[in-house]
Design an enzyme around this catalytic site. Structure first.
Site, PDB file in Angstrom:
ATOM      1  N   GLU A 166       0.850  -1.195   0.000  1.00 33.85           N
ATOM      2  CA  GLU A 166       0.000   0.000   0.000  1.00 33.85           C
ATOM      3  C   GLU A 166       0.885   1.245   0.000  1.00 33.85           C
ATOM      4  O   GLU A 166       1.858   1.322   0.757  1.00 33.85           O
ATOM      5  CB  GLU A 166      -0.907   0.006   1.230  1.00 33.85           C
ATOM      6  CG  GLU A 166      -1.777   1.260   1.373  1.00 33.85           C
ATOM      7  CD  GLU A 166      -2.677   1.203   2.599  1.00 33.85           C
ATOM      8  OE1 GLU A 166      -3.093   0.081   2.975  1.00 33.85           O
ATOM      9  OE2 GLU A 166      -2.941   2.264   3.200  1.00 33.85           O
ATOM     10  N   GLU A 196      -2.515  11.340   3.526  1.00 29.24           N
ATOM     11  CA  GLU A 196      -3.553  11.131   4.528  1.00 29.24           C
ATOM     12  C   GLU A 196      -3.599  12.350   5.428  1.00 29.24           C
ATOM     13  O   GLU A 196      -2.566  12.903   5.794  1.00 29.24           O
ATOM     14  CB  GLU A 196      -3.275   9.883   5.363  1.00 29.24           C
ATOM     15  CG  GLU A 196      -3.426   8.582   4.588  1.00 29.24           C
ATOM     16  CD  GLU A 196      -3.243   7.359   5.462  1.00 29.24           C
ATOM     17  OE1 GLU A 196      -4.257   6.693   5.768  1.00 29.24           O
ATOM     18  OE2 GLU A 196      -2.091   7.085   5.848  1.00 29.24           O
TER      19      GLU A 196
END
Length: 545
Positions: free
Chosen positions: A432, A437
């Site tokens: 990932e 974020e």
């Protein structure tokens, strides 16, 4: 016009001369101040400690008949002017020493009288060697590129820039960022007011930045721009004063003599408490202004102010993009993922993803993903999650996303990538890449991360950068991905680099994801007053060789 004024002035002088020939006027005697008295108070002085408590602080209080202002001249050459006659000086030479201070009282017309006083002072504090090594001989500057490099808070506050924090480079063009501050080994302090004009030859002229009314103390005269209570670009030349270190109350403090200052002129006692010096080549300082109104905070760095070398991408050919120019989501590019996944998509998230227009729409050239407080399928929040799985997958390249982020406690907007083998293959084995974020409960940073076996969940490899306006302004979030290195950037500046190799899963196809989660392991507690907030995406572009 000049000739007319000259003729008029001559005529006026002739009239005045004629009047004087007939009458005598007594304009009074201008005399120097008299009866100059100086009292000294050494901090902590007592019968047992006649030279004081070792702090080295002495308060001078001068009065004289007919005096308008007072000047103190110290034997190190520094001078201080005090209209009230009261001034507290910080002596810093370790040991007991007798200092001779010249006190001048000024009256009308510049007349003056003076006297000298001797004061015997004990200084027991000796600055730590590591602090002196850090300070001396370097060119310090305000660290303009980080949020909170300048700001204010309450007097005595312990939270930097509690009430106001300047954003990165917010004060460009005010006369602050081109200043340099040098703490010389001989105890002199040099303030260069414009380092940019010193090449190839030194030029002492420059401008400074300061607080309205208080800047009058500098004696500069200009028709300067005023913004609120800030005075911009006040003409001021390079100068040299003196500096010392003391530690009143155990707090390391930089003391500047005369009118010397750092960053933004605020008057006051010209003392800067060193709040934090743990950062490499960095100091966090605070000082109380002359109005006793605020504590002002500054972050200084001795790193070069030259711009970092611009990041150069290996990938410059656009191979895929979505600029959201239509009036609906292009489902040739994107999939909707519906539901809450397995245990809130593995993170305990609180939202239910839908394909409803309330949660995802294309409008005015932007993709808008909205998280809302509304009941759906047993959950209290709805949102949207989009992927390019099976529609666009790729190995290596540069992903560029321009977006403005959702805000509010509990929001968790993300721009990221998953190995194309998921969900058929397990996570984190597929790998990932979290391009960006953001957590509404931690609004001053964005982060990027890599998850793979041995480095996943709380053990992921994470890099972050400080931010101030990502929920109100668009920024560009990127990842540059090669077989040998993965670099994450915001607005072209890297904040995380990873050395890739054949042992990682980052050597095969990945796909893109965009979503706004609520709560969960990273999003945290959801604010009770949260109703809705959106992430807006201007475009998504992928480049390869």
């Amino acid at each position: 016009m000049k000739n007319i004024l000259k003729i008029g002035l001559i005529a006026l002088l002739l009239v005045f001369a004629g009047a004087c020939s007939n009458d005598d006027y007594d304009i009074g005697e201008i005399s120097a101040p008299t009866n100059l008295q100086v009292e000294t108070e050494i901090l902590g002085q007592s019968g047992d400690m006649p030279q004081g408590d070792g702090s080295g602080q002495v308060t001078f209080n001068s009065v004289a008949d007919g005096a308008m202002t007072y000047k103190y001249v110290f034997d190190n050459g520094s001078t201080v002017t005090s209209p009230s006659g009261v001034y507290t000086h910080q002596f810093s030479e370790t040991g007991t020493k007798v200092y001779t201070v010249n006190v001048i009282a000024y009256g009308a017309g510049g007349t003056a009288s003076s006297t000298t006083v001797d004061v015997e002072v004990l200084v027991t504090y000796e600055p730590p060697a590591d602090l002196l090594e850090k300070l001396i001989g370097k060119e310090w500057r305000v660290k303009a590129e980080v949020p909170g490099h300048f700001g204010l808070g309450p007097v005595g506050g312990v939270v930097p820039t509690e009430w106001y924090a300047a954003g990165a480079n917010e004060k460009t063009g005010t006369g602050m960022y081109d200043d340099r501050y040098i703490f010389n080994e001989d105890g002199t302090f040099t303030h260069i007011t414009n380092t940019n004009n010193d090449d190839p030859n030194p030029d002492p002229s420059g401008t400074v930045f300061g607080r309205i009314n208080l800047v009058d103390q500098l004696g500069a005269s200009c028709d300067c721009e005023v913004q609120g209570a800030d005075v911009l670009n006040i003409p001021y030349n390079d100068y040299t004063e003196n500096w010392s270190i003391s530690a009143p109350g155990g707090k390391e403090t930089i003391n500047l003599t005369g009118l010397a200052f750092i960053g933004y002129y605020i008057g006051g006692d010209h003392k800067y408490e060193i709040f934090d010096r743990s950062g490499t080549n960095e100091l966090i300082l605070k000082s109380t202004d002359g109005n006793g109104e605020f504590d002002w905070w500054f972050i200084l760095t001795s790193d070069s102010a030259e711009e970092e070398e611009e990041f150069e991408s290996e990938f410059n050919t656009e191979v895929w993009s979505d600029e959201f120019d239509g009036d609906a989501l292009n489902t040739d590019n994107w999939n909707y993922e519906i539901g809450n996944g397995d245990n809130g998509w593995g993170n305990g998230e609180a939202q239910y993803y839908t394909d409803e227009q309330d949660n995802v729409r294309v409008e005015n050239g932007n993709l808008i993903i909205t998280a809302k407080r509304e009941a759906e399928s047993g959950f209290d929040f709805t949102s949207a999650r989009l992927t390019t799985k099976d529609k666009f997958e790729f190995t290596y390249g540069r992903v560029e996303v321009r977006a403005k982020l959702a805000e509010g406690g509990g929001t968790w907007p993300a721009i990221w990538m998953l190995g194309a083998g998921w969900p058929e293959e397990s996570w984190p084995g597929v790998g990932e890449l979290d391009i960006m974020e953001f957590v509404g409960n931690d609004p001053d940073r964005i982060s990027s991360a890599l998850h793979f076996p041995g480095n996943s969940g709380g053990n992921a490899i994470v890099g972050d950068t400080e931010v101030s306006d990502v929920t109100s302004e668009f920024h560009i979030y990127e990842v540059e991905w090669t077989s040998e290195k993965i670099t994450f950037l915001m607005d072209g500046k890297p904040h995380l680099e990873f050395d890739n190799n054949d042992a990682t899963p980052f050597q095969s196809d990945f796909y893109l994801l965009l979503n706004v989660a609520m709560g969960g392991t990273l999003g945290g507690n959801i604010a009770e007053d949260f109703q809705e907030s959106s992430m807006e995406v201007d475009y998504v572009k992928v480049y390869q060789e």
